[in-house]
Design a protein around this motif. Sequence first.
Motif, PDB file in Angstrom:
ATOM      1  N   UNK A  73       0.834  -1.207   0.000  1.00 15.40           N
ATOM      2  CA  UNK A  73       0.000   0.000   0.000  1.00 15.40           C
ATOM      3  C   UNK A  73       0.867   1.255   0.000  1.00 15.40           C
ATOM      4  N   UNK A  74       1.964   1.224   0.780  1.00 16.98           N
ATOM      5  CA  UNK A  74       2.732   2.452   1.000  1.00 16.98           C
ATOM      6  C   UNK A  74       3.738   2.745  -0.109  1.00 16.98           C
ATOM      7  N   UNK A  75       4.308   1.712  -0.733  1.00 17.34           N
ATOM      8  CA  UNK A  75       5.375   1.959  -1.688  1.00 17.34           C
ATOM      9  C   UNK A  75       4.968   2.771  -2.896  1.00 17.34           C
ATOM     10  N   UNK A  76       3.817   2.467  -3.527  1.00 17.96           N
ATOM     11  CA  UNK A  76       3.428   3.326  -4.643  1.00 17.96           C
ATOM     12  C   UNK A  76       3.210   4.769  -4.218  1.00 17.96           C
ATOM     13  N   UNK A  77       2.706   4.959  -2.999  1.00 18.49           N
ATOM     14  CA  UNK A  77       2.476   6.327  -2.524  1.00 18.49           C
ATOM     15  C   UNK A  77       3.790   7.083  -2.424  1.00 18.49           C
ATOM     16  N   UNK A  78       4.822   6.410  -1.880  1.00 17.51           N
ATOM     17  CA  UNK A  78       6.115   7.070  -1.700  1.00 17.51           C
ATOM     18  C   UNK A  78       6.764   7.351  -3.058  1.00 17.51           C
ATOM     19  N   UNK A  79       6.704   6.349  -3.961  1.00 14.16           N
ATOM     20  CA  UNK A  79       7.298   6.534  -5.284  1.00 14.16           C
ATOM     21  C   UNK A  79       6.609   7.683  -6.004  1.00 14.16           C
ATOM     22  N   UNK A  80       5.285   7.714  -5.910  1.00 13.63           N
ATOM     23  CA  UNK A  80       4.530   8.786  -6.569  1.00 13.63           C
ATOM     24  C   UNK A  80       4.887  10.151  -5.982  1.00 13.63           C
ATOM     25  N   UNK A  81       5.010  10.223  -4.651  1.00 18.70           N
ATOM     26  CA  UNK A  81       5.327  11.505  -4.007  1.00 18.70           C
ATOM     27  C   UNK A  81       6.699  11.995  -4.447  1.00 18.70           C
ATOM     28  N   UNK A  82       7.675  11.076  -4.526  1.00 19.43           N
ATOM     29  CA  UNK A  82       9.025  11.467  -4.953  1.00 19.43           C
ATOM     30  C   UNK A  82       9.019  12.020  -6.367  1.00 19.43           C
ATOM     31  N   UNK A  83       8.370  11.265  -7.273  1.00 15.67           N
ATOM     32  CA  UNK A  83       8.393  11.667  -8.682  1.00 15.67           C
ATOM     33  C   UNK A  83       7.615  12.961  -8.879  1.00 15.67           C
ATOM     34  N   UNK A  84       6.495  13.102  -8.161  1.00 20.00           N
ATOM     35  CA  UNK A  84       5.703  14.321  -8.321  1.00 20.00           C
ATOM     36  C   UNK A  84       6.477  15.529  -7.817  1.00 20.00           C
ATOM     37  N   UNK A  85       7.195  15.347  -6.698  1.00 19.53           N
ATOM     38  CA  UNK A  85       7.994  16.458  -6.174  1.00 19.53           C
ATOM     39  C   UNK A  85       9.077  16.856  -7.172  1.00 19.53           C
ATOM     40  N   UNK A  86       9.705  15.842  -7.791  1.00 22.37           N
ATOM     41  CA  UNK A  86      10.748  16.141  -8.778  1.00 22.37           C
ATOM     42  C   UNK A  86      10.166  16.895  -9.963  1.00 22.37           C
TER      43      UNK A  86
ATOM     44  N   UNK B 125       6.674   1.950 -14.930  1.00 21.89           N
ATOM     45  CA  UNK B 125       5.777   3.105 -15.080  1.00 21.89           C
ATOM     46  C   UNK B 125       5.494   3.690 -13.703  1.00 21.89           C
ATOM     47  N   UNK B 126       5.505   5.028 -13.616  1.00 21.32           N
ATOM     48  CA  UNK B 126       5.208   5.694 -12.352  1.00 21.32           C
ATOM     49  C   UNK B 126       4.240   6.844 -12.628  1.00 21.32           C
ATOM     50  N   UNK B 127       3.198   6.945 -11.829  1.00 21.74           N
ATOM     51  CA  UNK B 127       2.278   8.065 -11.953  1.00 21.74           C
ATOM     52  C   UNK B 127       2.947   9.295 -11.376  1.00 21.74           C
ATOM     53  N   UNK B 128       3.126  10.330 -12.194  1.00 21.41           N
ATOM     54  CA  UNK B 128       3.849  11.512 -11.728  1.00 21.41           C
ATOM     55  C   UNK B 128       2.893  12.607 -11.266  1.00 21.41           C
ATOM     56  N   UNK B 129       1.722  12.668 -11.832  1.00 23.44           N
ATOM     57  CA  UNK B 129       0.793  13.739 -11.461  1.00 23.44           C
ATOM     58  C   UNK B 129      -0.634  13.256 -11.707  1.00 23.44           C
TER      59      UNK B 129
END
Lengths: 99, 168
Positions: A73-86, B125-129
């Motif tokens: 549950x948590x790993x996709x959230x963390x990966x998404x937060x990192x990439x979105x911040x970048x 694949x990673x969801x970015x936004x």
Amino acid sequence: MDILAIIFMTAGLFFLIVAAIGVVRLPDVFSRSHAVSLTDSLGAFLMLVGIALLEGLSINMLKILVVLILLYILNPVIAHATVRAALRSGLKPWQKETP
Amino acid sequence: MATRSRPISSEFLFLKSMALFVFWILFSASFEWIHLGLGLIFSFAVAWLNSGHSPFVPRFRLWLRIFLYLPWLFYEIIRSSLHLSKLILHPALPIDPHLISVESKLRHHAAVVLLGNSITLTPGTITAEVDRNNLIVHAIDKVSGEEVVSKKIESKIADIFKDEEPDL
């Protein structure tokens, strides 16, 4: 049962090592986080299944199961937060040079 | 404080704190009075503090469908993990990272969350936004990107949510 556990843990180790190589070889934050998500989704899963088999049917097996569910549950959230911040801080993803 | 969209039912609160208490016992594995008492207090406190924002209470049928969707997702994870491992270990490193903009047709908050998480969980694949229905996805090469563009995951999720009331 022990042999099965060792097989699982070896497979998990393989994916962890591949992910580590990936973090070193890949060019930027975005593609590196792909390598990290490889650790989470398969490396850690196979390792934990191996440990659970080694542990046998007990309260510890239940705890490992809870850890697995939380991990997924948590790993996709963390990966998404990192990439979105970048992405939001204006970092441009690395791209292959077009000849 | 969080906005309370609906009145909190006391049964729901009770069930939630009991579930938390079971987890406390599982993790502490100690049956002394001080531990049990502290666990009970904290379970109620956490359940009460979180009672403001849980608008999504899925029905049993929905849970069952999500549960049946997980094995398929796991198969996809294994497949794309092997693909990504091959890319990383390849001497020439044949990657081609690019951003994809996808518009989904899903009409539920929970469905979009499930879609974003599934895309991120699949290596490559990673969801970015995420903005309502529009997702920006970072894919590491053409093959991984194809999985998102073809909307294979989205059609599965649309199938899960087809009988629910739209809320987006």
